[in-house]
Write a protein that holds these residues in place. Structure first.
Motif, PDB file in Angstrom:
ATOM      1  N   LEU A  53      48.532  15.060   5.776  1.00  0.00           N
ATOM      2  CA  LEU A  53      47.824  13.776   5.771  1.00  0.00           C
ATOM      3  C   LEU A  53      46.311  13.917   5.645  1.00  0.00           C
ATOM      4  CD1 LEU A  53      48.603  10.805   5.951  1.00  0.00           C
ATOM      5  CD2 LEU A  53      48.160  10.887   8.401  1.00  0.00           C
ATOM      6  N   LEU A  68      58.240  12.050  10.216  1.00  0.00           N
ATOM      7  CA  LEU A  68      57.794  10.893  10.980  1.00  0.00           C
ATOM      8  C   LEU A  68      58.913   9.871  11.044  1.00  0.00           C
ATOM      9  CD1 LEU A  68      54.146  10.316   9.694  1.00  0.00           C
ATOM     10  CD2 LEU A  68      54.875  11.430  11.798  1.00  0.00           C
ATOM     11  N   LEU A  98      51.542  17.450  10.171  1.00  0.00           N
ATOM     12  CA  LEU A  98      50.990  16.115   9.943  1.00  0.00           C
ATOM     13  C   LEU A  98      49.536  16.186   9.491  1.00  0.00           C
ATOM     14  CD1 LEU A  98      51.112  12.991  10.215  1.00  0.00           C
ATOM     15  CD2 LEU A  98      50.484  13.282  12.620  1.00  0.00           C
ATOM     16  N   ASP A 111      55.202  19.378  15.099  1.00  0.00           N
ATOM     17  CA  ASP A 111      54.935  18.874  13.749  1.00  0.00           C
ATOM     18  C   ASP A 111      53.498  18.394  13.566  1.00  0.00           C
ATOM     19  OD1 ASP A 111      57.496  19.361  12.929  1.00  0.00           O
ATOM     20  OD2 ASP A 111      58.234  17.379  13.551  1.00  0.00           O
ATOM     21  N   GLU A 112      52.678  18.463  14.605  1.00  0.00           N
ATOM     22  CA  GLU A 112      51.297  17.974  14.486  1.00  0.00           C
ATOM     23  C   GLU A 112      50.496  18.735  13.435  1.00  0.00           C
ATOM     24  OE1 GLU A 112      47.528  18.245  17.331  1.00  0.00           O
ATOM     25  OE2 GLU A 112      49.046  16.853  18.094  1.00  0.00           O
ATOM     26  N   TYR A 119      56.627  11.553  16.146  1.00  0.00           N
ATOM     27  CA  TYR A 119      56.689  12.920  15.624  1.00  0.00           C
ATOM     28  C   TYR A 119      56.742  13.862  16.818  1.00  0.00           C
ATOM     29  CZ  TYR A 119      51.767  13.431  16.888  1.00  0.00           C
ATOM     30  OH  TYR A 119      50.594  13.494  17.583  1.00  0.00           O
ATOM     31  N   LEU A 172      56.062  13.066   4.495  1.00  0.00           N
ATOM     32  CA  LEU A 172      56.035  12.780   5.935  1.00  0.00           C
ATOM     33  C   LEU A 172      57.430  12.400   6.436  1.00  0.00           C
ATOM     34  CD1 LEU A 172      52.706  10.716   6.112  1.00  0.00           C
ATOM     35  CD2 LEU A 172      53.035  13.140   6.615  1.00  0.00           C
ATOM     36  N   CYS A 214      50.725   6.694  14.743  1.00  0.00           N
ATOM     37  CA  CYS A 214      51.083   7.854  15.554  1.00  0.00           C
ATOM     38  C   CYS A 214      50.405   7.788  16.926  1.00  0.00           C
ATOM     39  CB  CYS A 214      50.713   9.137  14.824  1.00  0.00           C
ATOM     40  SG  CYS A 214      51.623   9.417  13.299  1.00  0.00           S
TER      41      CYS A 214
END
Length: 1848
Positions: free
Chosen positions: A1486, A1845, A1482, A1478-1479, A1474, A1842, A1510
């Motif tokens: 998630l 990813l 995520l 985009d963290e 990723y 997601l 990841c």
């Protein structure tokens, strides 16, 4: 209406009650109370029926003495009736059936002395008796136990009152007050302190100000400056205080305020004998040796006049120096500066020095002076910072101011002493007010106060031998408080009646308003006192005279007969005589202004500030806020009135402050605590009835009783009344459904007077005595039933006993008679034999004697006759033939004898030679030989005797013959005297014969006796030898038994157990073989169903394989479909249920049990399949690399998709038909009655599967033909490689989002390549080619089947091992059951029966719970499958919609990806990539926004796996910043979610599981060898390469502990309200209902709180367990969770049991034990036996057993001590004290038995804590639990969003 006195009120009311129940006095043995001078009231029993008109009652006292109780005829006042024993010891005095003074006193005495209960309710009043020792009932655990409980639910306690006030404040949003009153030494201060401690603990401050600690810290300061030792109390409060504790809207403490009333200033200068001054003086003297206090000039307390007047300077058990340190610490905590503290101590020391001034009198005391060298005066002035000379002067002089001039006058000695004392009192009072003011400042807060709870600690009613102004004010305050109390009690009673909608009349109660008017009205006592104080020459005598003149006609005022300076006031409690001396002086409180001015000019600012007050200020009300004032003095002195105080009098100030207090109390909801002092000697647990009654009358408790008794004191709810008195109802009434109507009908039948009861909305109200009447009827009914049962049982027992005795007697008689008959027959037989023997013996002896005599006689006769004949012959023939006759005779005799001997010999010889004779001789020869042998022996003996006799006779005969020859010769010579000689010879022969016979007989006797004795001796010797041998043998046996006893028992038990185990093992083996058979058929059935469901669930566009391998393996490649097996099984079960269980022959129980096993085997199968896939991937890796990727054009793609869509539609139709047929076959199989067809059906199913595979092969051949035709057609139109680069990278196959098997992909591409290389001749697809393709497909099928068979073989082997382990576990469990069985055998038969019933109930309950759990699982799986179906339908719809448009990819690097999805899946290395930006997305998708339901159908702990993949990618690219950022964001995100959902158990459990799984992944793939022992080769490839995340593992471990604690807190918060009602109050066993004995009144309005059953709590536990299991939480953590929860259940239930009297009964013990067994069975059903949760319930189990055991003898005490090992001594004694019989047939636990228990438990070292700490938390451990799932097998559901990813 004003009544004469409380006692008269009670008696009058009781007399009315007795008239109502007068019939009870007509019964003998009715118990009553009679007055007694020593014990106040004494119990007696009526022994003679009472009749109207009798002048006395015949009574018998408890000591068996007779007593005649006189009855006044006009009043007809009967003695008070005594309550039944079952009502004695009630928690609430109003619950007694008879409400009067002796009943109240006796109930308090029993609770205090026998049960050591110091608290008792009396309506709304809590009666607290001072035990004079510390009790362990005020700890934090007790506070938490009472917190949140209704007032009526727990035993009486000060904490219960405080909790009720706190709850009412929060519920009604109204201010509350707790009024604590009582005389000195009753424990008021301690009670108020504990109430404040409760508020400080429960309502702790929300901020960091720690205000609750400050509230508690004010207590030691106020005790030091306001408490002193008196003759009645060592820590008596000498002032009244009202503390307001403020709360905010969340009901946290925000501050407090204190108001004080009437400080006893006179104690500063005077103390009575055995009393002390205020504690602070002695504390300061005890600490005078400290360096900082050397300047104070203090020594010991005995050296100062103000501290030594009482004579006793110390208090037992009190360290003044230690208390002084506590006081200083409290000052510091409240923020008092060190400088101010030192100033306070300087002022205290100055007061002591002031008291030691030496005043010198002159002129007979008219003039006085103080020496300027007086060291105490110097110390006083230096400590206060005033001028020495001025103070010396004005101590002995006063200033008189007139209109013209000012005079300075000397004072007399008496005036100087009074002025000095007044100055000392003023200084101390001002210092006390300053301290109170600063305490309030420290407790003040700027936060707005929402509500408050006030605690009033005020002096009680006092009366002494000498009563002065202080006692008058105290009693005046108590009059006001009693008036408020009476009105409040009356108001509550009437509100209760109105709430229940019952008719009521006004209740007359004692109104003390006239007494209050006498004191405070216009021209009352206080007004006249103030008026007299204003007079210039007013005296106490003049004031007393004015009182006589003004109030002599008042009912509450009297003049003593023998005094003109005293007066009597009739208070509500008692009449008190006051001495008027000192009233004016104390009311004026005069201090000369000159002395005050000197103090105002002190160089110490604090000393000066003490006296800088406005003239109109009220010094006695320090609660008012003071503002700084500026004193402006004019240059010219102003005119002042000499010696007058420009302020209000003390009485006026006290009246105003008391009025303000009453206004505050009336604006709040009051709660009352009445403290009682049991004895004046301060002896622990000693009860003085006289003192107790005096205080009960004074504090208003009896007035509460009277008001309650005047109405309807006993109240029962309809269900409780029905449960209690249903025995009095008939069957017709009990058949009705309306409980209220049944109760009304019953009461109308039993109580004829309708005024004696009333029916309310929810309760039944009874007059006094009616409950006792109903109890009597109930007891009579029970007694009659008991007598009937006893009569029947006793009759049956006696009949049975008689029949047993009769049968035994007849048997004994029969056997005895037979024995006697046999003995008689034996006796007769022996007698006859003896007679015969005697006859024969006597005959033989006589015959032998006769023969001997006859032979002798014949011989004599022969000789005699021969002699006579020869003589005659000689006479006739003297010479001839003398020898001829003799010879003739002799020869004739010999010849005749010889002839007889030989005459028969020839005949005998002839006869002997004949055969017939031989036969005769042989008959009986053996018997004759034996007889002859015996006869020979006897004849030998006789021969010897006869030989001896013959020898004797021969010798005698020879001698006789010689004598006869001589005599014959003599006779021949002399023939004279022949006759005489013959006679003499005959006599001599006769004598000789007699002597011979006598000698023979004596010899025989001697021989017989000798033989008998010899035989007896030999027999005795033989017996002794045998006995000796037996003793030796017994000794050896005992020794061997002692040595080998344990070995023998062990061997015997081992042999028996081995035999039993062998037998059970054989059974288990047979059962196991049956299970294996059933399992094989079931597994085959399950595989078939799984294949069909898998095929059915495939989305459109999936390519067909040449075999069914892809369909078989799709489950393992798609972890999201993990519960399809369960759904298939449910479909089968549902169809079976639709057909009908009556026709179904399937063993559903076995099917459901194997279903669970199939799930476990499926997990193992997945593991093995993953390993197989890994090997296949490695073996075919080279082939995959050689595959050439050829891409068709858009036209070909479109044609291919349309072709596949058509093919899939036809395939779906076919699969639906196949699935319906298979389900029909299963349903038909379920309807069969013969279970032996399982194997044949399984074989048929396998054949059907092969047929389906062949059909599928045919379809696939057709598909290949169509596919090749399309490919050739496309090859003619365009070349293959032109559009390779023109194809959009965004294009994808319709099946690109699904995993395709590698073999399928290889075969498909090989087929395409071969087709392209072949010619375009259609003849290539001939029959041989088709057969080759079919052959290849069949080979693949054969390989697949072979692999499956091998897998099944391995699975069977593992199953065998697992079953062996289960057999071992079952053997261990069997051993435990055998041990339990052996222990049960040692118990009594009753306990064995009870244990058997409990085991049976437990077994049935376990089965029921298993079925319930199975049903819940099936329902849950059904819901899950429905959700999955919806998800898959949505996916299908989305996929179809996506076919019409091509998605646009955001990333440029993805353009290089190939279209072949299969290749991408093949190369997935278990890493997710990723971008940094985009963290947050995520973390949000998630963690933050993720719901547990979104991933419920996937692999458990899926977010943890995704996060690790990841992290692994960041480790792979060696990006430490990315790793750090991701882990930090993950931890913060989890914390944020948990904070947001801090009350959500499911969410907390979900993240606990994921956090632990992430921690396990970081360990498992860390590269450390200790964590890699269980990894596969593939998993080792997924380890981290670059970073060591040990520190993050620690952080995650700490986070896991926090989540675990939050999970426990959530679960405890959910379970805690259920525990008491579910475990203690739940009626699991019908018929053992826990009913309170009387109408217990709950004072809280929360009486309708919902209750919970045990089933509800178990369902909640099931919910917890299922949530944690479904979310993949480690089993070890689940065990620790339930261990913690069960400990809390045990602690809360046991604590509640220890604080509730109503649940400590035998029936509660039965219910409790059954409920605990249900919990144990639940643990067993969930396989949580090893968690230790069951062991945490051991104290509760022992408490239940303690309630059920006998409690009478010393053996019972030993049994209790040996059984209750998990309970402390205090807990055992507490339960025994609380034990309450449910009915009158049970007995209370005696005090002697409890003492015996305590004596036996003295050696225990138990902790002093009574209650368990239910907040205790066991340390949690997170054992390492590696996962078998590989990272490359993880599937990312589309629902997680997601898409950003990328799989690497």
């Amino acid at each position: 209406m004003v009544l004469p006195s409380p006692r008269v009120c009670v008696c009058t009311h009781h007399r009315t009650a007795l008239e109502m129940l007068g019939q009870l006095h007509s019964f003998t043995y009715t118990r009553v109370w009679i007055p007694d001078p020593d014990e106040v009231w004494r119990s007696a029993e009526i022994i003679k029926d009472y009749k109207e008109g009798d002048k006395s009652l015949q009574l018998k006292l408890e000591d068996e003495t007779l007593y005649e109780y006189p009855i006044d005829p006009p009043g007809s006042e009967l003695p008070f009736l005594r309550n039944p024993d079952i009502l004695v010891g009630q928690n609430d005095l109003t619950g007694l059936s008879y409400l009067h003074e002796p009943a109240v006193l006796h109930n308090l005495k029993v609770r205090f002395l026998e049960s050591n209960h110091i608290y008792t309710y009396c309506g709304i009043v809590l009666v607290a008796i001072n035990p004079f020792e510390q009790l362990p009932i005020y700890g934090q655990d007790v506070i938490y136990a009472y917190s949140g409980q209704n007032m009526g639910d727990m035993d009486p306690h000060i904490f219960a009152v405080a909790e009720e006030a706190y709850r009412q404040m929060a519920r009604d949003e109204k201010n509350q007050s707790i009024i604590v009153s009582g005389e000195s030494g009753a424990g008021k201060t301690v009670s108020a302190k504990y109430a404040m401690r409760f508020f400080a603990t429960v309502g702790g401050s929300a901020s960091e100000t720690n205000i609750e600690a400050k509230v508690l810290a004010s207590s030691p300061i106020m005790e030091a400056f306001g408490n002193a030792k008196t003759t009645r109390n060592d820590n008596s409060s000498r002032f009244g205080k009202y503390i307001q504790i403020g709360f905010d809207k969340r009901y946290h403490i925000i501050g407090a305020n204190m108001r004080t009333y009437l400080l006893e200033k006179s104690r500063v200068v005077f103390q009575a004998e055995d009393e002390r001054n205020y504690h602070i003086f002695y504390q300061l003297c005890a600490s005078s040796s400290l360096p900082e206090f050397k300047d104070l000039g203090l020594t010991c307390a005995e050296d100062f006049f103000y501290t030594s007047q009482g004579g006793d300077m110390s208090i037992d058990g009190v360290d003044d120096a230690d208390d002084f340190e506590k006081t200083r610490h409290a000052f510091t905590l409240l923020g008092v500066k060190e400088s101010h503290q030192m100033t306070i101590f300087r002022i205290i020391a100055a007061i002591l020095h002031l008291g030691n001034l030496k005043i010198q009198g002159e002129r007979d005391g008219e003039v006085c002076s103080v020496s300027s060298e007086d060291e105490h005066l110097s110390s006083f002035c230096s400590l206060l910072g005033v001028e020495h000379s001025q103070m010396q002067h004005w101590l002995c002089h006063r200033k008189l101011v007139t209109t013209a001039e000012t005079y300075v006058k000397s004072m007399s000695l008496h005036q100087v002493v009074n002025a000095r004392n007044a100055l000392a009192k003023l200084i101390y009072a001002q210092l006390f007010n300053w301290i109170v003011q600063h305490v309030n400042q420290a407790l003040h807060t700027t936060v707005k106060q929402h509500s408050f709870i006030g605690v009033l600690d005020i002096y009680g009613f006092e009366t002494f031998e000498v009563n002065s102004f202080e006692q008058f004010c105290i009693n005046y305050a108590n009059e006001k408080l009693q008036q408020q109390f009476n009105s409040h009690v009356f108001k509550l009673e009437q509100e209760e009646y109105m709430k229940e909608e019952i008719p009521w009349t006004l209740i007359d109660f004692y109104d003390n308003q006239p007494c209050i008017d006498l004191i405070e009205a216009k021209l009352g006592i206080l007004d006249l006192l103030d008026e007299e104080c204003k007079m210039p020459k007013g005296t106490d005598q003049n004031w007393a005279q004015k009182l006589y003149d003004r109030h002599s006609a008042s009912q509450h005022f009297q003049k003593p007969r023998m005094s003109n300076t005293s007066f009597i006031v009739l208070h509500f409690a008692d009449k008190v005589e006051y001495q008027s001396e000192g009233f004016l002086e104390k009311n004026r409180d005069t201090v000369y202004e000159e002395q005050i001015n000197i103090l105002k000019a002190s160089q110490y600012q604090m000393v000066a500030d003490l006296f800088q007050e406005d003239k109109d200020a009220v010094p006695a009300t320090p609660g008012a806020k003071r503002t700084p004032r500026i004193n402006v003095r004019s240059a010219k002195p102003a005119f002042k009135a000499a010696n007058k105080e420009h302020r209000k009098t003390v009485g006026h100030q006290f009246r105003n402050s008391l009025q303000l207090l009453m206004e505050t109390l009336n604006a709040t909801s009051p709660h009352y605590v009445r403290c009682i002092k049991p004895n004046d000697e301060k002896i622990p647990f000693k009860f003085d009835p006289k003192r107790a009654v005096q205080q009960l009358r004074a504090c208003g408790v009896l007035e509460t009783i009277r008001i309650s008794a005047a109405g309807f004191p006993s109240r029962w709810s309809y269900p409780d009344f029905f449960n209690r008195y249903s025995v009095l109802m008939n069957k017709r009434d009990l058949s009705k459904s309306d409980t209220k109507q049944i109760c009304q009908t019953l009461l109308k039948d039993l109580i004829k007077d309708p005024d004696k009861f009333q029916f309310g909305r929810t309760k039944i109200f009874f007059r006094a005595g009616q409950v006792a009447y109903l109890e009597k009827l109930r007891a009579d009914k029970f007694r009659a039933a008991t007598i009937m049962i006893q009569k029947t049982v006793r009759g049956w027992l006696q009949r049975a006993r008689y029949q047993r005795l009769r049968r035994a007697t007849l048997a004994l008689q029969r056997h005895t008679r037979g024995h006697l008959a046999r003995r008689l027959f034996q006796h007769l037989r022996r007698t006859r034999a003896a007679i015969i023997l005697q006859k024969q013996y006597r005959m033989l002896r006589m015959r032998r004697a006769f023969l001997r005599v006859r032979s002798a006689t014949l011989t004599i006769q022969a000789f005699a006759r021969g002699m006579f004949v020869r003589r005659i012959y000689r006479q006739v023939h003297p010479q001839e033939g003398l020898c001829i006759p003799v010879q003739f005779g002799l020869r004739h005799f010999q010849g005749s004898r010889d002839s007889q001997r030989f005459s028969g010999k020839p005949a005998l010889r002839i006869e002997a030679r004949s055969a017939q004779h031989l036969k005769k001789l042989n008959i009986g020869m053996e018997n004759k030989v034996v007889q002859l042998q015996r006869k020979v022996d006897e004849q030998n003996k006789e021969n010897k005797l006869l030989n001896e006799q013959l020898s004797m006779l021969t010798s005698a005969h020879s001698s006789e013959v010689e004598k006869l020859k001589k005599e014959l010769q003599q006779y021949q010579q002399t023939q004279q005297g022949d006759g005489k000689q013959l006679l003499s010879l005959q006599e001599e022969m006769e004598q000789l014969r007699m002597e011979l016979e006598r000698a023979h007989s004596e010899r025989e006797v001697l021989e017989d006796s000798h033989g008998k004795e010899r035989d007896l001796l030999r027999k005795r010797i033989c017996d002794l030898e045998e006995e000796n041998a037996l003793l030796k043998q017994e000794k050896e046996e005992l020794n061997s038994r002692i040595l080998c006893q344990s070995e023998d028992e062990f061997a015997r038990n081992t042999v028996e157990e081995n035999m039993q185990m062998k037998k059970e093992l054989e059974e288990e083996r047979s059962r196991y073989q049956n299970l294996v058979k059933e399992y094989a058929s079931l597994e085959q059935r399950y595989d078939n169903l799984r294949d069909e469901i898998t095929i059915f669930k495939q989305t459109p566009g999936h390519r067909r394989n040449p075999s069914n391998q892809s369909s078989l393996e799709s489950d393992s490649n798609n972890p999201s479909i993990c519960t399809s097996e369960i759904g298939d099984t449910e479909d089968v079960i549902q169809q079976v249920e639709e057909i009908g269980m009556e026709k179904a022959a399937m063993d559903m129980t076995l099917f459901l049990k194997l279903q669970k096993r199939v799930r476990e085997l499926e997990l193992e199968r997945k593991k093995l399949q993953a390993q197989l896939e890994k090997k296949e991937q490695e073996s075919k890796k080279s082939q995959v690399n050689e595959i050439k990727t050829e891409v068709t054009s858009e036209h070909e793609d479109f044609a291919y998709n349309s072709l596949k869509r058509q093919e899939l539609e036809s395939e779906n139709k076919k699969l639906k038909n196949d699935l319906n047929e298979l389900r029909k076959a299963i349903a038909d199989h379920a309807t069969q009655n013969n279970s032996s067809n399982d194997v044949q059906d399984g074989y048929n199913l396998l054949l059907n599967q092969l047929k389906l595979a062949n059909e599928e092969l045919e379809v696939r051949k057709e598909e290949v033909l169509i596919l090749r035709s399309q490919i050739m057609k496309a090859a003619q139109q365009k070349e293959t490689g032109k559009n390779m680069e023109s194809i959009s990278p965004n294009a994808s196959w319709p099946n690109s989002d699904r995993h395709v098997d590698q073999e399928d992909a290889i075969e498909a591409y090989q087929g395409m390549c071969e087709t392209n290389r072949k010619t375009e001749d259609w003849g290539y697809l001939n029959e041989d080619g088709e057969l080759g393709l079919a052959y290849q497909g069949l080979k693949q099928v054969a390989r697949l089947l072979e692999a499956q068979l091998q897998d099944q073989r391995r699975e069977h082997e593992e199953e065998m091992e697992a079953l062996k382990n289960q057999v071992d576990l079952m053997q261990e469990e069997l051993e435990k059951q055998q041990q339990a069985f052996l222990q049960t055998l040692q118990l009594s038969p009753e306990v064995q029966v009870e244990f058997g019933l409990q085991q049976e109930i437990t077994r049935l309950t376990n089965e029921n719970l298993d079925l319930k759990e199975l049903l819940e699982k099936l329902e849950k799986n059904e819901k899950k499958l429905k959700k999955q179906l919806k998800i898959y339908m949505k996916k299908v719809q989305d996929f179809e919609a996506s076919q019409t448009k091509v998605p646009v990819e955001r990333r440029s690097h993805e353009r290089s990806m190939q279209v072949a999805v299969q290749r991408k899946e093949k190369d997935f290395q278990g890493m997710l990539e990723y971008y940094k930006e985009d963290e947050p997305l995520l973390i949000r998708n998630l963690i933050t926004d993720l719901k547990p339901q979104a991933v419920s159908a996937t692999v458990p702990c899926l977010p943890a796996y995704i996060l690790y993949m990841c992290i692994r990618h960041a480790d792979y690219i060696n990006d430490d910043q990315k790793v750090h950022s991701l882990l930090t964001s993950t931890i913060n995100g989890v914390k944020k979610v948990l904070k947001k959902h801090q009350d959500d158990f499911e969410m907390t459990s979900f993240w606990l599981a994921n956090t632990c799984r992430l921690l396990h992944c970081l360990k498992q793939y860390s590269g450390e060898e200790c964590f890699m022992t269980q990894n596969t080769a593939k998993q080792n490839e997924h380890c981290l390469k670059n970073f060591d995340l040990t520190e993050y593992r620690q952080v995650l471990g700490h986070l896991s502990i926090q989540i675990y604690q939050q999970l426990i807190n959530i679960a405890e918060g959910i379970l805690q309200p259920m525990i008491v009602s579910a475990v203690l109050e739940n009626e699991s066993i019908q018929g053992l209902s826990i009913v309170k004995l009387v109408g217990y009144r709950k004072y809280s309005s929360n009486a309708g709180d919902s209750s919970y059953s045990l089933d509800e709590m178990i369902r909640q536990l099931n919910t917890f367990h299922s949530i944690m299991c479904d979310q993949g939480l480690d089993p070890e953590i689940i065990q620790q969770v339930f261990k913690q929860l069960f400990y809390m259940i045990n602690a809360i239930a046991l604590n509640n049991l220890l604080l509730r009297k109503d649940v400590c009964s035998w029936s509660t013990g039965m219910q409790l034990r059954f409920n605990i067994s249900q919990l144990e069975e639940w643990l067993h059903g969930k396989n949580l036996q090893q968690s230790g949760a069951a062991q945490t319930l051991e104290p509760l189990i022992q408490a239940a057993q303690l309630l059920q055991l006998k409690k009478k003898t010393s053996e019972d005490a030993e049994a209790i001590c040996s059984l209750c090992t998990s309970l402390t001594t205090q807990q055992i004694v507490k339960i025994l004290n609380l034990y309450t019989p449910v009915n009158e047939f049970e007995e209370r636990v005696t005090v002697a038995f409890i003492r015996n228990i305590q004596k036996q438990l003295q050696e225990r070292n138990d902790p002093p804590q009574l209650l368990l700490d239910f907040k205790h938390m066991f340390p949690v451990l997170f054992p390492f639990n590696p996962s078998a799932i590989t990272m490359d097998s993880i599937h990312l559901p589309a629902s997680l969003n997601l898409d950003f990813l990328n799989k690497v």
